[in-house]
Design a protein around this motif. Structure first.
Motif, PDB file in Angstrom:
ATOM      1  N   GLU A 102      -7.764   5.783   9.308  1.00 37.72           N
ATOM      2  CA  GLU A 102      -6.942   4.625   8.964  1.00 37.72           C
ATOM      3  C   GLU A 102      -6.894   3.582  10.090  1.00 37.72           C
ATOM      4  O   GLU A 102      -7.013   2.378   9.837  1.00 37.72           O
TER       5      GLU A 102
ATOM      6  N   GLY B 133       0.618   3.886  -4.542  1.00 40.38           N
ATOM      7  CA  GLY B 133       1.303   5.014  -3.916  1.00 40.38           C
ATOM      8  C   GLY B 133       0.555   6.312  -4.150  1.00 40.38           C
ATOM      9  O   GLY B 133      -0.517   6.335  -4.744  1.00 40.38           O
ATOM     10  N   VAL B 134       1.166   7.404  -3.687  1.00 42.65           N
ATOM     11  CA  VAL B 134       0.456   8.688  -3.707  1.00 42.65           C
ATOM     12  C   VAL B 134       0.229   9.209  -5.126  1.00 42.65           C
ATOM     13  O   VAL B 134      -0.649  10.025  -5.355  1.00 42.65           O
TER      14      VAL B 134
ATOM     15  N   GLU C 287       4.664  -1.190  -4.149  1.00 39.03           N
ATOM     16  CA  GLU C 287       3.424  -0.549  -3.709  1.00 39.03           C
ATOM     17  C   GLU C 287       2.330  -0.777  -4.737  1.00 39.03           C
ATOM     18  O   GLU C 287       2.340  -0.161  -5.802  1.00 39.03           O
TER      19      GLU C 287
ATOM     20  N   ASP D 141      -2.147   0.999   4.048  1.00 38.55           N
ATOM     21  CA  ASP D 141      -3.144   2.030   4.333  1.00 38.55           C
ATOM     22  C   ASP D 141      -4.512   1.350   4.289  1.00 38.55           C
ATOM     23  O   ASP D 141      -4.626   0.203   3.815  1.00 38.55           O
TER      24      ASP D 141
ATOM     25  N   VAL E 121       6.922   4.793  10.335  1.00 35.28           N
ATOM     26  CA  VAL E 121       6.133   5.860   9.708  1.00 35.28           C
ATOM     27  C   VAL E 121       5.193   6.416  10.765  1.00 35.28           C
ATOM     28  O   VAL E 121       4.614   5.663  11.554  1.00 35.28           O
TER      29      VAL E 121
ATOM     30  N   GLN F 162       5.708   0.345  12.183  1.00 35.63           N
ATOM     31  CA  GLN F 162       6.936  -0.177  11.614  1.00 35.63           C
ATOM     32  C   GLN F 162       6.825   0.018  10.092  1.00 35.63           C
ATOM     33  O   GLN F 162       5.829  -0.382   9.493  1.00 35.63           O
TER      34      GLN F 162
ATOM     35  N   ARG G  94      -3.294  12.254   2.571  1.00 36.44           N
ATOM     36  CA  ARG G  94      -2.507  12.758   3.698  1.00 36.44           C
ATOM     37  C   ARG G  94      -1.032  12.849   3.350  1.00 36.44           C
ATOM     38  O   ARG G  94      -0.320  13.737   3.820  1.00 36.44           O
TER      39      ARG G  94
ATOM     40  N   PRO H  50      -0.899   2.358  -0.128  1.00 37.33           N
ATOM     41  CA  PRO H  50      -0.238   1.252  -0.794  1.00 37.33           C
ATOM     42  C   PRO H  50      -0.558  -0.104  -0.161  1.00 37.33           C
ATOM     43  O   PRO H  50      -0.756  -0.212   1.045  1.00 37.33           O
TER      44      PRO H  50
END
Ligand code: GDP
Ligand code: MN
Length: 367
Positions: A5, A117-118, A94, A188, A39, A88, A49, A176
Motif C-alpha cells: 500500500e 469497503g471490505v 466508502e 487504500d 489507522v 490519519q 488485510r 475504500p
C-alpha cells in the motif's frame, strides 16, 4: 505483482491523487500524522488485510503504539509484517474504483461502486463494469459515462487512468475511496505492476529494489530472467518445471492430492543454452527451505531436446548436491536418450513418463 500500500500510495501521490497524511514505520514508536483518530495498517503485498486483522482503527496514541507493536513482526496471510503505515483516519462515504487491464477484452475495464469497503462483494450482484480501449481519450470518455457528476471523483479517476497507462499497470484499485461533497481521498491503493514492462519503468524497478523482503519473487525475476514464485515457505515439494500453464496444473494436481508444493517455476528450457546454471539456481532456492522433502522435475518437451536437458539436469544435481529425493517425469523429444543418460549418471533417480506414477511417488516421499 501487487505493490504494498505505501508504495502504491507514493505513486498515487506523485500522480496528484490525495492520500491521507501518513507515516510508515518499522520499529520504534510511531510518529502520529495529524490529531487522530488514526489507522494502523500492516504493509504486506496482499488484499483482504482488513478481514485478516491487519488494519486497526485507533482512538488514542497508546492504542496506536499497541496496534503497531502487535502487528510488527507478526505474520499476515503468510507474509512477515516488516512495517506499518500509520495514517490519519479519514471519514466519508466508502466508494470502490478500479481500472484493470482486461486481456480477453483487449482493453481497460472500469468499475465504480458507491458502496466500497471490505464487504464490497456483498453489495448486490457484481457489475461487469465498462470496457474501453486503452488510450487516454477513450478512457476519459468512458470514465465520464461510468462516474456520477462529481468533479473531484472524475478528476481523481482521470489521474488514476493516466497513472495506469503511463506506468503500464495491470490494475489500479482504490477501495475504500473516501468521497465527501468536496473531495476524494484514496484510503487504500492496490496497484499491480506488469513485470514484463519493467525495462521501461525505472521508477517501479526502484520501488521493487527498495523492498527486497516484500518483493522476493519480483527481484528474482528481475535478476535472473525467469519466474520462481515461492507459494508456500513450508512446502515440501520442490517443482522443477517449464511452462506456466503446465506448472500451475501440476500444483493443482498435487494440492488436490493433499501435497504441499513449495514453489511455482517456469524455468524456460529454451533459454538454458547449454548451461546448468539456471537449474542449479532454482534447486538452491528450494534447498533454502528446511521443509523440502522431494523435488519433482516435469518437462513436456516439444522443441526442447530432453537428451540435452537430461545432461544439464545431471550436471546441476551433481553441483547442487540436494539432500532430497528427485523424481523426473519426462515426455517428448529425446525421451529415450534422456532416460539412458539419467540411468547412467543418476542411478538413484526415478524417471518416468507417467504423470500418475510421478505424482504418487512425489507424494510418498513428501509425506
Ligand atoms: P484491505 O482490506 O487490504 O483492502 O485494506 P484497506 O486499506 O482497504 O482497509 C480495510 C478497511 O478498513 C477499509 O475498507 C475501511 O473500511 C477501513 N479503513 C481503512 N482506512 C480507513 C480510514 O482512514 N478511515 C476509516 N473510517 N476506515 C478505514
Ligand atoms: Mn482495500
Amino acid at each position: 505483482m501487487l505493490l504494498v500500500e505505501a508504495d502504491g500510495k507514493a505513486l498515487l501521490a506523485e500522480a496528484g491523487i490525495a492520500v491521507p497524511p501518513g507515516q510508515e514505520t518499522g520499529i520504534g514508536v510511531p510518529v502520529l500524522p495529524g490529531p487522530g483518530p488514526w489507522v494502523v495498517k500492516a504493509q504486506v503485498p496482499v488484499g483482504g488485510r482488513g478481514k485478516a486483522g491487519g488494519i486497526r482503527l485507533c482512538a488514542s496514541p497508546a492504542a496506536v503504539a499497541e496496534a503497531a507493536g502487535a502487528l510488527l513482526a507478526s505474520r499476515l496471510a503468510g507474509h512477515l509484517v516488516a512495517s506499518v503505515l500509520v495514517e490519519q483516519a479519514v471519514l466519508g462515504a466508502e466508494h470502490y474504483l478500479s481500472l484493470a487491464v482486461d486481456p480477453a477484452g483487449f482493453g481497460l475495464r472500469i468499475l465504480h461502486l458507491a458502496h466500497g469497503g471490505v464487504d464490497v462483494e456483498r453489495h448486490g450482484p457484481a457489475t461487469p463494469g465498462l470496457l474501453c480501449p486503452p488510450e487516454p481519450a477513450s478512457l476519459d470518455a468512458a470514465l465520464a459515462a461510468v462516474l456520477p457528476e462529481h468533479k473531484p471523483l472524475r478528476d481523481l479517476a482521470a489521474r488514476l487512468g493516466r497513472l495506469l497507462l503511463e506506468r503500464e499497470l495491470l490494475l489500479a484499485e482504490i477501495n475504500p475511496l473516501f468521497v465527501t461533497p468536496t473531495a476524494c481521498i484514496a484510503g487504500d491503493a492496490k496497484l499491480v505492476v506488469d513485470l514484463n514492462a519493467i525495462a521501461r519503468q525505472p521508477r517501479l524497478r526502484r520501488l521493487i529494489e527498495a523492498r527486497p523482503d516484500a518483493y522476493p519473487d519480483a527481484l528474482r525475476k528481475l535478476e535472473h530472467g525467469f519466474d520462481y514464485v515461492e507459494i508456500d515457505p513450508e512446502g515440501r515439494i520442490g517443482l522443477l518445471t517449464t511452462g506456466a500453464g503446465l506448472s500451475m496444473m501440476l500444483i493443482d494436481e498435487l494440492v488436490a492430492r493433499g501435497g504441499r508444493p513449495l514453489n511455482f517455476l517456469d524455468i524456460r528450457t529454451g533459454q538454458l543454452r547449454g548451461s546448468p546454471a539456471r537449474i542449479v539456481q532454482a534447486l538452491a532456492w528450494m534447498a533454502e527451505r528446511p521443509s523440502l522433502r522431494v523435488v519433482l522435475v516435469n518437462i513436456f518437451a516439444g522443441i526442447t531436446d530432453l537428451g540435452e536437458f537430461a545432461g544439464l539436469l545431471a550436471d546441476a544435481l551433481e553441483q547442487a548436491a540436494l539432500p532430497v529425493k528427485v523424481i523426473a517425469r519426462l515426455v517428448g523429444r529425446g525421451q529415450g536418450e534422456a532416460v539412458r543418460i539419467l540411468a547412467e549418471r543418476r542411478p538413484g533417480l526415478l524417471v518416468t513418463e507417467d504423470l500418475e506414477q510421478a505424482l504418487a511417488a512425489t507424494l510418498e516421499w513428501a509425506a
